[in-house]
Design a protein around this motif. Sequence first.
Motif, PDB file in Angstrom:
ATOM      1  N   VAL A  27      27.401 -35.122  -7.909  1.00 38.35           N
ATOM      2  CA  VAL A  27      27.722 -36.487  -8.333  1.00 38.35           C
ATOM      3  C   VAL A  27      27.883 -36.577  -9.840  1.00 38.35           C
ATOM      4  CG1 VAL A  27      26.862 -38.854  -8.440  1.00 38.35           C
ATOM      5  CG2 VAL A  27      26.636 -37.547  -6.329  1.00 38.35           C
ATOM      6  N   ASP A  28      26.945 -36.001 -10.584  1.00 39.02           N
ATOM      7  CA  ASP A  28      27.001 -36.062 -12.047  1.00 39.02           C
ATOM      8  C   ASP A  28      28.268 -35.392 -12.570  1.00 39.02           C
ATOM      9  OD1 ASP A  28      25.439 -37.246 -14.072  1.00 39.02           O
ATOM     10  OD2 ASP A  28      24.921 -35.272 -14.852  1.00 39.02           O
ATOM     11  N   GLY A  29      28.641 -34.276 -11.973  1.00 40.01           N
ATOM     12  CA  GLY A  29      29.843 -33.569 -12.396  1.00 40.01           C
ATOM     13  C   GLY A  29      31.105 -34.308 -12.014  1.00 40.01           C
ATOM     14  N   PHE A  30      31.142 -34.873 -10.803  1.00 40.67           N
ATOM     15  CA  PHE A  30      32.350 -35.550 -10.328  1.00 40.67           C
ATOM     16  C   PHE A  30      32.584 -36.873 -11.058  1.00 40.67           C
ATOM     17  CE2 PHE A  30      34.951 -38.108  -7.458  1.00 40.67           C
ATOM     18  CZ  PHE A  30      35.924 -37.201  -7.084  1.00 40.67           C
ATOM     19  N   VAL A  31      31.515 -37.639 -11.291  1.00 40.19           N
ATOM     20  CA  VAL A  31      31.653 -38.979 -11.880  1.00 40.19           C
ATOM     21  C   VAL A  31      31.625 -38.957 -13.404  1.00 40.19           C
ATOM     22  CG1 VAL A  31      30.643 -41.303 -11.961  1.00 40.19           C
ATOM     23  CG2 VAL A  31      30.604 -39.996  -9.837  1.00 40.19           C
ATOM     24  N   LEU A  32      30.820 -38.045 -13.992  1.00 43.99           N
ATOM     25  CA  LEU A  32      30.599 -38.072 -15.439  1.00 43.99           C
ATOM     26  C   LEU A  32      30.924 -36.747 -16.134  1.00 43.99           C
ATOM     27  CD1 LEU A  32      27.196 -39.996 -15.458  1.00 43.99           C
ATOM     28  CD2 LEU A  32      29.475 -40.946 -15.808  1.00 43.99           C
ATOM     29  N   GLY A  33      31.470 -35.786 -15.418  1.00 42.80           N
ATOM     30  CA  GLY A  33      31.783 -34.500 -16.038  1.00 42.80           C
ATOM     31  C   GLY A  33      30.557 -33.780 -16.560  1.00 42.80           C
ATOM     32  N   GLY A  34      29.394 -34.015 -15.894  1.00 45.77           N
ATOM     33  CA  GLY A  34      28.159 -33.360 -16.321  1.00 45.77           C
ATOM     34  C   GLY A  34      27.592 -33.908 -17.617  1.00 45.77           C
ATOM     35  N   ARG A  35      28.047 -35.090 -18.046  1.00 43.91           N
ATOM     36  CA  ARG A  35      27.620 -35.713 -19.316  1.00 43.91           C
ATOM     37  C   ARG A  35      27.794 -34.749 -20.492  1.00 43.91           C
ATOM     38  NH1 ARG A  35      24.526 -40.555 -18.223  1.00 43.91           N
ATOM     39  NH2 ARG A  35      23.754 -40.590 -16.097  1.00 43.91           N
ATOM     40  N   SER A  36      28.869 -33.991 -20.484  1.00 39.11           N
ATOM     41  CA  SER A  36      29.093 -33.001 -21.543  1.00 39.11           C
ATOM     42  C   SER A  36      30.514 -33.070 -22.101  1.00 39.11           C
ATOM     43  CB  SER A  36      28.822 -31.593 -20.997  1.00 39.11           C
ATOM     44  OG  SER A  36      29.695 -31.309 -19.916  1.00 39.11           O
TER      45      SER A  36
END
Length: 513
Positions: A27-36
């Motif tokens: 989820v973090d990778g799909f929605v926020l690009g891993g916050r990076s």
Amino acid sequence: MKIALLIVYFAVLIGIGLYCRRHATDVDGFVLGGRSVGPWLTAFAYGTSYFSAVVFVGYAGQFGWKYGIAATWAGIGNALIGSLMAWFILGRRTRIMSQHLDSATMPQFFGKRFGSKALKIGASIIIFIFMIPYTASLYNGLSRLFGMAFDIDYTICITLMAILTAIYVVAGGYMATAINDFIQGMVMLVGISAVIYAVLESKGGFINALDGLARITDETVTTTPGIFSSFFGPDPINLLFVVILTSLGTWGLPQMVQKFYAIKNEQAIQKGTIISTMFAFVVAGGCYFLGGFGRLFSDQVDIKANGFDSIIPTMLSGLSESMIALVVILVLSASMSTLSSLVIASSSTLTIDLIKDNIIKNMSQSAQVLYMRGLIVVFIAISAVLALIQYTSSVTFIAQLMGVSWGAMAGAFLAPFMYSLYSKKVTTASCWVCFIFASVLMIANMLIRPEFPAILQSPINAGAFAMLAGLIIVPVVSAVTPAPDKNLVDNAFTCYDKETTVPVSVALGKEGK
């Protein structure tokens, strides 16, 4: 040339989407690009989500015609208020608190910040109701430009745009969107600059074009000579409302604020602020500046028969084949980048804030990503169908709802979100009042518009009023309703108190040591 450019453009977008699949496994990778996500990608993602074909074809033509060269103030406001101030006031605190609360969407932020599942669901419903018609509006304006550039049916244009956007967003998620936004942003920067130069040259250059604009009078607007080339134009009050809605509105739009969730670090926020502001100056300022010269083409434009959306295409119709090809890519870039941002915001909100835990218990990360991918396809399909219905019939309800959606979402979320980042006194009740006030006001504006005061009959003015009213509603209601749970609020604000070690180049030590 036009076909070849489109094929290359689409191939690059899809290639990037497939390349970014490795970033979209949770989820973090799909929605926020891993916050990076770095400053350039975030700034361009913010800017390209901000400016779509609605601005380039619709708003630039309409407001340029109404206010003349003074419409450029809308672009300046977009840069200073909608970009610079938004990043400065919201960027850093949004990034810190959203990570601390482990929230990936705006409704999830409200739910965790105020400890209210009902508030989270309420925010989700508002986004669901108003986001889809707003998404459908992105196809507006493409019909005229494609009719001018190609001998193909508008249905094919909508279908291609929908399918190609779905492919790269479903495959690569936010990271694919961010990288493609960067490429699309570069196209927009080059395109708008080239188009302005070409259009003004067709009228003898900037000085001659400005002189020609100064000689135009419209007695239905004003008898003042040279008003369309003046500093504030013929109607500065309504122009101010346009600036407020199109600039301050970004502070409360879920797809815009969500960009701050994903940014990498402090340095990226500082750089992103500058990059985003400069991007807005060129793109938004350029769009409205170009639209300000629309009346020079009044002998070719029939507003009563074809509407304001015909102004910009008419201005561009006399350009060379290569310039028209660039314009087509420019408008596609503006529309597809915003479309991808909106459908990620919609699908993530519906999955994380409504389906998860409410309909499906113990939903795994992979299941959430799968549902989001499916909903992206559904949302793009629905928006495409709505756009086709509006294009092929005389249905005006959809178009009205499109104009209302920006004001409803920004009016509902701006004040509660901004205040909750800075103040411990904001209450759940104040959020509800703001949500309901903005939503009811904008729906009423659509259904019973003649009953409104004259100045608020315009959806733009009503939307701006909803946002400004929210800034008063939240603190006033918070002052007269029960205080929020102290432990809950203190926990949310502990994220700002954490100490971190940084180089002296970032922050000076005590006594300069």
